[in-house]
Design a protein around this motif. Structure first.
Motif, short mmCIF file in Angstrom:
data_model
loop_
_atom_site.label_atom_id
_atom_site.label_comp_id
_atom_site.label_asym_id
_atom_site.label_seq_id
_atom_site.Cartn_x
_atom_site.Cartn_y
_atom_site.Cartn_z
N ILE A 106 40.67 40.25 42.53
CA ILE A 106 39.34 41.05 42.05
C ILE A 106 39.51 42.05 41.02
O ILE A 106 38.64 41.92 40.39
CB ILE A 106 38.77 41.62 43.37
CG1 ILE A 106 38.34 40.62 44.39
CG2 ILE A 106 37.77 42.78 43.16
CD1 ILE A 106 38.32 41.22 45.85
N SER A 107 40.75 42.77 40.99
CA SER A 107 40.69 43.89 40.10
C SER A 107 40.96 43.23 38.78
O SER A 107 40.46 44.08 37.71
CB SER A 107 41.85 44.66 40.30
OG SER A 107 41.83 45.40 41.47
N GLU A 108 41.37 41.89 38.56
CA GLU A 108 41.28 41.30 37.25
C GLU A 108 40.02 41.12 36.90
O GLU A 108 39.57 41.30 35.65
CB GLU A 108 42.13 40.15 37.31
CG GLU A 108 43.71 40.23 37.53
CD GLU A 108 44.28 38.88 37.79
OE1 GLU A 108 44.04 38.10 37.88
OE2 GLU A 108 45.62 38.84 37.31
N GLN A 109 39.15 40.60 37.62
CA GLN A 109 37.72 40.17 37.15
C GLN A 109 37.33 41.27 36.81
O GLN A 109 36.19 41.29 35.80
CB GLN A 109 36.95 39.36 38.47
CG GLN A 109 37.74 38.04 38.82
CD GLN A 109 37.06 37.29 39.85
OE1 GLN A 109 35.88 36.96 39.82
NE2 GLN A 109 37.73 37.04 40.95
N ILE A 110 37.21 42.42 37.52
CA ILE A 110 36.52 43.89 37.26
C ILE A 110 37.11 44.22 35.86
O ILE A 110 36.35 44.72 35.25
CB ILE A 110 36.85 44.69 38.24
CG1 ILE A 110 35.93 44.33 39.77
CG2 ILE A 110 36.22 46.00 37.91
CD1 ILE A 110 36.37 45.32 40.77
N ASP B 232 38.24 42.62 33.51
CA ASP B 232 37.64 41.72 32.38
C ASP B 232 36.16 42.19 32.12
O ASP B 232 35.75 42.30 31.05
CB ASP B 232 37.71 40.19 32.75
CG ASP B 232 38.82 39.77 32.86
OD1 ASP B 232 40.06 40.34 32.16
OD2 ASP B 232 39.39 38.64 33.34
N PHE B 233 35.44 42.39 33.21
CA PHE B 233 34.14 42.76 32.91
C PHE B 233 33.92 44.04 32.16
O PHE B 233 33.09 44.38 31.40
CB PHE B 233 33.48 43.17 34.44
CG PHE B 233 32.15 43.82 34.40
CD1 PHE B 233 31.00 43.40 33.95
CD2 PHE B 233 32.03 45.27 35.08
CE1 PHE B 233 29.91 44.34 33.92
CE2 PHE B 233 30.78 45.92 35.03
CZ PHE B 233 30.04 45.42 34.40
N ARG C 99 43.69 45.69 29.87
CA ARG C 99 43.60 45.10 31.12
C ARG C 99 44.44 45.66 32.37
O ARG C 99 44.00 45.62 33.19
CB ARG C 99 43.72 43.48 30.93
CG ARG C 99 43.09 42.63 31.98
CD ARG C 99 43.15 41.31 31.93
NE ARG C 99 42.56 40.43 32.70
CZ ARG C 99 43.18 39.65 33.40
NH1 ARG C 99 44.72 39.56 33.46
NH2 ARG C 99 42.61 38.88 34.27
N ASP D 49 33.35 39.26 48.45
CA ASP D 49 32.80 38.59 47.33
C ASP D 49 31.48 39.29 46.75
O ASP D 49 31.20 39.13 45.37
CB ASP D 49 31.94 37.22 47.82
CG ASP D 49 33.07 36.29 48.33
OD1 ASP D 49 34.18 36.44 47.76
OD2 ASP D 49 32.41 35.18 49.22
N THR E 195 32.27 40.55 42.91
CA THR E 195 32.37 40.00 41.70
C THR E 195 31.29 38.95 41.49
O THR E 195 31.13 38.32 40.53
CB THR E 195 33.81 39.07 41.78
OG1 THR E 195 33.87 38.45 42.89
CG2 THR E 195 34.88 40.12 41.52
N GLU E 196 30.38 38.68 42.58
CA GLU E 196 29.49 37.74 42.50
C GLU E 196 28.49 38.05 41.26
O GLU E 196 27.78 39.33 41.26
CB GLU E 196 28.89 37.19 43.80
CG GLU E 196 28.09 38.58 44.33
CD GLU E 196 27.41 37.82 45.75
OE1 GLU E 196 28.01 37.01 46.33
OE2 GLU E 196 26.79 38.59 46.38
N LEU F 228 28.96 39.08 38.57
CA LEU F 228 29.65 40.32 37.83
C LEU F 228 29.36 39.88 36.11
O LEU F 228 29.87 38.98 35.74
CB LEU F 228 30.89 40.59 38.02
CG LEU F 228 31.52 41.71 37.55
CD1 LEU F 228 30.80 43.13 37.89
CD2 LEU F 228 33.19 41.95 37.73
#
Length: 443
Positions: free
Chosen positions: A2-6, A8-9, A171, A245, A248-249, A251
């Motif tokens: 999750i932290s990786e996706q955030i 990247d956002f 990142r 979920d 990131t859904e 996002l």
């Protein structure tokens, strides 16, 4: 992860690419926060935090309210966060049950000033901060809110995200900042039993802890990589029914901040739909307080759980009292800051005892997206009147206009700023992308 996706956002967020609606919410939220922060800065909690900051000292990099003195980024964020959460006029995001501006805006504007950011960069920081805080609140869910003050806990993630964006962290450092933010997340509801000042401390800690986390990450300080979903991470520790979920859904394509709400009444937002319903009944009838037999206020379970036992023994506690706020609405036709100066006023006291809180499970079916209440007033002559409100005034589905927000700002700051200073902040908020962060305050 999750932290990786955030992360990247956060890295990808670019003001020029943001939808105009998102930028508009950022502008409106900035103005609304400034009004609440300036008005709250003259109240005891902010004065106490200011006194502590002055005694501790700090490199003068950011503006602290109300008079624009300079202190460290962390101290400025603490002072302004306390101030913005004191008079209960700051924004509220319904589905996350979180006041995002107090921790996020306080961190973002202090850091933006310190690193000499552009207004566009400040908008980016506000946006990522709001999205991360709100999504964390949604992921933690209503069960988290039962014990934890979401503004303090999840606001820490938002403050860290905003600070990380302004510091231009890479990142890996953003992931570490989120990890350090999560391990510092705190804020318990027990203060309500005493009408204490802890509620203001929560966003102050969140703002400063988020900045602290980002600054440490900038220097290579490592932290949990799975702070949200880990076996001993934030969601497992603080919620029995987490929804990871939600973090990131959508996002980056769906912006939760579009649902941000702004307060019309100077009280806990859980009272607002009931206040609006009472005002509707008042407008529809020739209501005289002395003619009232009983007022039944039907509320959703979360409002009942949090507010039922609150006694309006102090001006601050009264903001969380359904009987008090309904009595004010019925007697005076508004619920403004001045209505909490004397909580023993005779007109209010004559009605409080007539208010009965009714827990209505059906009203909670769509909570926390919908915060509905129904008010039924029975008169001594045997007649009755009622009204139900699903979305209180200021909700994104029942919004305040820009002119109403500007009027609210001027009312909150009328005794603090000169007219030209008010004009400056209104203009700076509504054109923030084209200004420099250091020019936001007129001091």
């Amino acid at each position: 992860m999750i932290s990786e996706q955030i992360a990247d956002f956060i890295l990808a967020s670019d003001c020029a690419a943001l939808p105009e609606g998102v930028r508009a919410v950022a502008r409106r939220s900035l103005l609304d926060w400034a009004g609440s922060a300036l008005r709250g800065s003259i109240e005891p909690p902010a004065r106490m935090m200011t006194d502590l900051a002055r005694s501790e000292g700090g490199r003068p990099r950011a503006t602290a309210l109300p008079d624009g003195w300079k202190t460290s980024v962390e101290w400025a964020s603490r002072i302004n966060a306390v101030a913005s959460h004191t008079v209960e006029m700051d924004d509220l995001h319904p589905s996350s049950v979180l006041h995002p501006a107090a921790p996020v805006m306080s961190a973002a504007i202090a850091m933006a000033e310190a690193v000499d950011s552009t207004g566009a960069e400040l908008v980016e920081a506000i946006t990522v901060g709001y999205e991360v805080a709100v999504r964390a609140g949604e992921a933690a869910g209503p069960d988290h809110y039962r014990l934890w003050h979401t503004t303090g806990t999840c606001g820490t993630f938002g403050a860290a995200a905003a600070a990380a964006k302004l510091l231009k962290l890479d990142r890996g450092a953003i992931i570490d900042a989120l990890g350090s933010a999560g391990t510092q997340a705190a804020g318990l509801w027990q203060f309500l039993a005493d009408g204490a000042m802890s509620k203001q401390l929560h966003p102050a800690h969140a703002a400063a802890a988020g900045i602290h986390a980002a600054e440490l990450a900038r220097r290579g300080f490592t932290a949990a990589q799975e702070i949200f979903e880990g076996e001993k991470g934030f969601l497992r520790a603080m919620s029995r029914n987490p929804a990871p979920d939600r973090l990131t859904e959508g996002l980056g394509s769906e912006y939760r901040m579009m649902d941000n709400a702004f307060k019309k009444h100077a009280a806990c937002r859980h009272t607002h739909s009931a206040i609006d319903a009472a005002l509707l009944v008042r407008a529809r009838t020739s209501l005289a307080p002395e003619d009232i037999e009983e007022i039944s206020v039907h509320v959703y379970p979360a409002a009942d759980d949090l507010l039922r036992d609150v006694e309006p023994t102090t001006p601050y506690a009264a903001k969380f009292s359904i009987p008090y706020t309904i009595a004010v609405a019925v007697c005076r036709g508004h619920v403004d800051l001045a209505d909490f100066v004397d909580v023993t006023a005779e007109d209010i006291g004559s009605v409080i005892g007539k208010v009965r809180i009714v827990r209505d499970d059906a009203l909670g079916d769509e909570y926390p997206v919908k915060w509905p209440s129904r008010v039924e007033i029975r008169f001594r002559d045997g007649t009755s009147a009622n009204a139900e409100v699903d979305y209180p005034r200021g909700d994104a589905r029942n919004p305040l206009t820009n002119d109403e927000l500007k009027k609210k700002f001027r009312a909150l700051t009328s005794t603090i700023l000169r007219p030209e200073q008010q004009d400056h902040i209104v203009s700076a908020s509504m054109t923030v992308e084209s200004i420099h962060a250091r020019s936001f305050w007129p001091f």
